[in-house]
Design an enzyme around this catalytic site. Structure first.
Site, PDB file in Angstrom:
ATOM      1  N   GLY A  14     -23.023  -4.724 -21.682  1.00 40.48           N
ATOM      2  CA  GLY A  14     -22.946  -6.105 -21.208  1.00 40.48           C
ATOM      3  C   GLY A  14     -21.606  -6.382 -20.540  1.00 40.48           C
ATOM      4  O   GLY A  14     -20.570  -5.971 -21.049  1.00 40.48           O
ATOM      5  N   ARG A  75     -27.087  -0.126 -18.188  1.00 40.86           N
ATOM      6  CA  ARG A  75     -27.430   0.595 -19.408  1.00 40.86           C
ATOM      7  C   ARG A  75     -28.160   1.852 -18.947  1.00 40.86           C
ATOM      8  O   ARG A  75     -28.968   1.799 -18.028  1.00 40.86           O
ATOM      9  CB  ARG A  75     -28.263  -0.294 -20.314  1.00 40.86           C
ATOM     10  N   ASP A 106     -19.771  -1.682 -28.342  1.00 48.05           N
ATOM     11  CA  ASP A 106     -20.121  -0.705 -29.349  1.00 48.05           C
ATOM     12  C   ASP A 106     -20.932   0.507 -28.812  1.00 48.05           C
ATOM     13  O   ASP A 106     -20.578   1.663 -29.039  1.00 48.05           O
ATOM     14  CB  ASP A 106     -20.972  -1.555 -30.319  1.00 48.05           C
ATOM     15  N   THR A 129     -16.282  -6.815 -24.567  1.00 50.56           N
ATOM     16  CA  THR A 129     -17.522  -7.488 -24.990  1.00 50.56           C
ATOM     17  C   THR A 129     -17.198  -8.906 -25.427  1.00 50.56           C
ATOM     18  O   THR A 129     -16.169  -9.135 -26.068  1.00 50.56           O
ATOM     19  CB  THR A 129     -18.208  -6.747 -26.152  1.00 50.56           C
ATOM     20  N   ASP A 131     -18.739 -10.373 -27.649  1.00 51.28           N
ATOM     21  CA  ASP A 131     -19.181 -10.534 -29.048  1.00 51.28           C
ATOM     22  C   ASP A 131     -18.052 -10.426 -30.070  1.00 51.28           C
ATOM     23  O   ASP A 131     -18.214 -10.848 -31.212  1.00 51.28           O
ATOM     24  CB  ASP A 131     -20.237  -9.473 -29.395  1.00 51.28           C
ATOM     25  N   ASP A 133     -17.166  -7.878 -31.707  1.00 47.12           N
ATOM     26  CA  ASP A 133     -17.729  -7.218 -32.891  1.00 47.12           C
ATOM     27  C   ASP A 133     -17.203  -5.793 -33.095  1.00 47.12           C
ATOM     28  O   ASP A 133     -17.831  -4.996 -33.779  1.00 47.12           O
ATOM     29  CB  ASP A 133     -19.266  -7.196 -32.807  1.00 47.12           C
ATOM     30  N   ARG A 175     -24.988 -10.851 -30.550  1.00 45.42           N
ATOM     31  CA  ARG A 175     -25.687  -9.630 -30.975  1.00 45.42           C
ATOM     32  C   ARG A 175     -25.366  -9.242 -32.429  1.00 45.42           C
ATOM     33  O   ARG A 175     -24.629  -8.303 -32.692  1.00 45.42           O
ATOM     34  CB  ARG A 175     -25.348  -8.465 -30.041  1.00 45.42           C
TER      35      ARG A 175
HETATM   36  P1  ADP Z   1     -22.580  -2.265 -25.253  1.00 43.93           P
HETATM   37  O1  ADP Z   1     -21.573  -1.264 -24.840  1.00 43.93           O
HETATM   38  O2  ADP Z   1     -22.333  -3.608 -24.641  1.00 43.93           O
HETATM   39  O3  ADP Z   1     -22.750  -2.315 -26.758  1.00 43.93           O
HETATM   40  P2  ADP Z   1     -25.158  -0.869 -25.039  1.00 43.93           P
HETATM   41  O4  ADP Z   1     -25.383  -0.799 -26.508  1.00 43.93           O
HETATM   42  O5  ADP Z   1     -26.310  -1.282 -24.200  1.00 43.93           O
HETATM   43  O6  ADP Z   1     -23.976  -1.844 -24.628  1.00 43.93           O
HETATM   44  O7  ADP Z   1     -24.666   0.572 -24.561  1.00 43.93           O
HETATM   45  C1  ADP Z   1     -24.306   0.813 -23.220  1.00 43.93           C
HETATM   46  C2  ADP Z   1     -24.609   2.233 -22.830  1.00 43.93           C
HETATM   47  O8  ADP Z   1     -23.859   3.150 -23.634  1.00 43.93           O
HETATM   48  C3  ADP Z   1     -26.068   2.672 -23.037  1.00 43.93           C
HETATM   49  O9  ADP Z   1     -26.930   2.239 -22.017  1.00 43.93           O
HETATM   50  C4  ADP Z   1     -25.903   4.178 -23.016  1.00 43.93           C
HETATM   51  O10 ADP Z   1     -25.784   4.674 -21.710  1.00 43.93           O
HETATM   52  C5  ADP Z   1     -24.567   4.361 -23.758  1.00 43.93           C
HETATM   53  N1  ADP Z   1     -24.869   4.657 -25.169  1.00 43.93           N
HETATM   54  C6  ADP Z   1     -25.154   3.782 -26.159  1.00 43.93           C
HETATM   55  N2  ADP Z   1     -25.440   4.420 -27.307  1.00 43.93           N
HETATM   56  C7  ADP Z   1     -25.364   5.757 -27.031  1.00 43.93           C
HETATM   57  C8  ADP Z   1     -25.596   6.952 -27.777  1.00 43.93           C
HETATM   58  N3  ADP Z   1     -25.953   6.914 -29.056  1.00 43.93           N
HETATM   59  N4  ADP Z   1     -25.430   8.126 -27.139  1.00 43.93           N
HETATM   60  C9  ADP Z   1     -25.057   8.192 -25.844  1.00 43.93           C
HETATM   61  N5  ADP Z   1     -24.847   7.096 -25.082  1.00 43.93           N
HETATM   62  C10 ADP Z   1     -25.006   5.895 -25.651  1.00 43.93           C
HETATM   63  O1  F6P Z   2     -23.119  -7.574 -26.059  1.00 41.99           O
HETATM   64  C1  F6P Z   2     -23.027  -8.659 -25.198  1.00 41.99           C
HETATM   65  C2  F6P Z   2     -24.314  -9.425 -25.152  1.00 41.99           C
HETATM   66  O2  F6P Z   2     -24.160 -10.515 -24.272  1.00 41.99           O
HETATM   67  C3  F6P Z   2     -24.830  -9.894 -26.520  1.00 41.99           C
HETATM   68  O3  F6P Z   2     -24.151 -11.033 -26.970  1.00 41.99           O
HETATM   69  C4  F6P Z   2     -26.292 -10.098 -26.215  1.00 41.99           C
HETATM   70  O4  F6P Z   2     -27.068  -9.914 -27.375  1.00 41.99           O
HETATM   71  C5  F6P Z   2     -26.602  -9.009 -25.238  1.00 41.99           C
HETATM   72  O5  F6P Z   2     -25.362  -8.620 -24.659  1.00 41.99           O
HETATM   73  C6  F6P Z   2     -27.573  -9.417 -24.161  1.00 41.99           C
HETATM   74  O6  F6P Z   2     -27.733  -8.352 -23.305  1.00 41.99           O
HETATM   75  P1  F6P Z   2     -28.559  -8.304 -21.946  1.00 41.99           P
HETATM   76  O7  F6P Z   2     -27.587  -7.941 -20.895  1.00 41.99           O
HETATM   77  O8  F6P Z   2     -29.560  -7.203 -22.162  1.00 41.99           O
HETATM   78  O9  F6P Z   2     -29.205  -9.617 -21.747  1.00 41.99           O
END
Ligand code: ADP
Ligand code: F6P
Length: 326
Positions: A14, A75, A106, A129, A131, A133, A175
């Site tokens: 995000g 993503r 995360d 982020t 969040d 978190d 989240r």
């Molecule tokens: P955020 O970083 O905001 O928490 P996401 O959870 O969507 O966002 O993770 C972003 C990207 O990080 C994912 O689309 C993926 O490419 C990578 N990622 C997340 N988890 C893993 C994992 N377990 N192994 C490898 N890449 C990951």
């Molecule tokens: O992690 C940032 C965040 O905005 C969360 O607060 C929310 O749950 C999520 O991303 C929404 O993601 P998307 O981009 O898939 O709408």
């Protein structure tokens, strides 16, 4: 330890206000320290599909004040597979990238951790982020701006809530973390915050109704953190309609407007400090750590610690909100 000459930088997951300030800081600090910099577009997707471009100082001119991320974000499912990461590594080798700075939440830092383990590449994470978190840092890039956006919105909702003597449930992002809801509620003078951290502990709606609203208030604002654990604002509005039909209830879901906008001074400053610290960390031989800020000092947090631990909510904040909402 191999000398680092060239770094790659990407934003992932995000988006968050302040990511551009971080991109600028990482790029400029790297160049200042004699390193070559490549901007990688669309997060890990660009690493897999080779959307990689050399960045000079001018590539990051005039972006510190902008929300979003000039590198775009995405993503990327492929990066979760060994084949995807092998392709990413090939592209890094092709451009001579020997270290990576990842700005994201995360999930993004989890990806960096796995890549670093598999290919022995130094990776540094910046907590990007809204969040807030991530464990090991007092604050994340984008959190303060999102809080201020929530504040602006709730101030406006209060006008109409007061005029109509209504009970508003305002859903905010997070989240599965309640930082935006709890601190947003304190800052906006809301009556309560319903957060996932306490959803198995107490019936937060009952608590709120009995605590203040029933006794003295004719209008009220409750911030609800989005989460499967809370069920969100709609869930609580439905409950009130059924259990307390005397109240006139409305719901506002703030949604993605919380992710946009010009970063606050605070977010620009922490993004700049963390960006500079990421290059410093690489030059010191640090690897696989997230840059955090604790008590206004830069800290290095091992990925495992930052990702795996749930960041605790400070009970003092809960008490402040409760005391001030009588
Ligand atoms: P955020 O970083 O905001 O928490 P996401 O959870 O969507 O966002 O993770 C972003 C990207 O990080 C994912 O689309 C993926 O490419 C990578 N990622 C997340 N988890 C893993 C994992 N377990 N192994 C490898 N890449 C990951
Ligand atoms: O992690 C940032 C965040 O905005 C969360 O607060 C929310 O749950 C999520 O991303 C929404 O993601 P998307 O981009 O898939 O709408």
């Amino acid at each position: 330890m191999a000398k680092i000459n060239t770094i790659g930088i990407l934003t992932s997951g995000g988006d968050a206000p302040g990511m551009n300030a971080a991109i600028r800081a990482v790029t400029r600090s790297a160049i200042y320290n004699g390193l070559k910099v490549f901007g990688i577009y669309r997060g890990y997707k660009g690493l897999v599909t080779d959307e990689i471009q050399e960045f000079k100082s001018q590539n990051v001119s005039n972006i510190i004040q902008m929300g979003g991320t000039i590198l775009k974000t995405a993503r990327c499912k492929e990066f979760k597979t060994a084949e995807g990461r092998a392709q990413a590594y090939e592209n890094m080798k092709k451009h001579g990238i020997d270290a990576l700075v990842v700005i994201g939440g995360d999930g993004s830092l989890t990806g960096a951790r796995i890549l670093a383990q598999e290919y022995d590449i130094p990776c540094i994470g910046l907590p990007g982020t809204i969040d807030n978190d991530l464990y090991g840092t007092d604050t994340t890039i984008g959190y303060d701006t999102a809080l201020n956006t929530i504040l602006d919105a709730v101030d406006k909702i209060r006008d109409t809530a007061t005029s109509h003597e209504r009970l508003f449930f305002v859903e905010v992002m997070g989240r599965d973390a309640g930082f935006l809801a709890l601190n947003g509620a304190i800052a906006a003078g809301a009556e309560a915050a319903i957060i996932p951290e306490f959803s198995t502990e107490v019936d937060q709606l009952e608590q709120f109704i009995n605590h203040g609203f029933k006794k003295s208030k004719s209008s009220s604002i409750v911030l609800v953190a989005e989460s499967e654990l809370t069920g969100g604002a709609m869930h609580y509005a439905e409950r009130v309609k059924n259990e307390y039909p005397q109240y006139d209830v409305r719901v506002t879901i703030l949604g993605h407007l919380q992710r946009g906008g010009r970063p606050t001074a605070h977010d620009r400053i922490i993004a700049s400090r963390m960006g500079v610290a990421s290059i410093q960390a690489l030059l010191e031989g640090q690897r696989n750590v997230m840059i955090g800020i604790e008590n206004d000092k830069i800290v290095y947090v091992p990925f495992a610690k930052a990702i795996k631990n749930d960041k605790p909510i400070d009970r003092e904040l809960v008490n402040v909100l409760a005391e001030l909402s009588i």
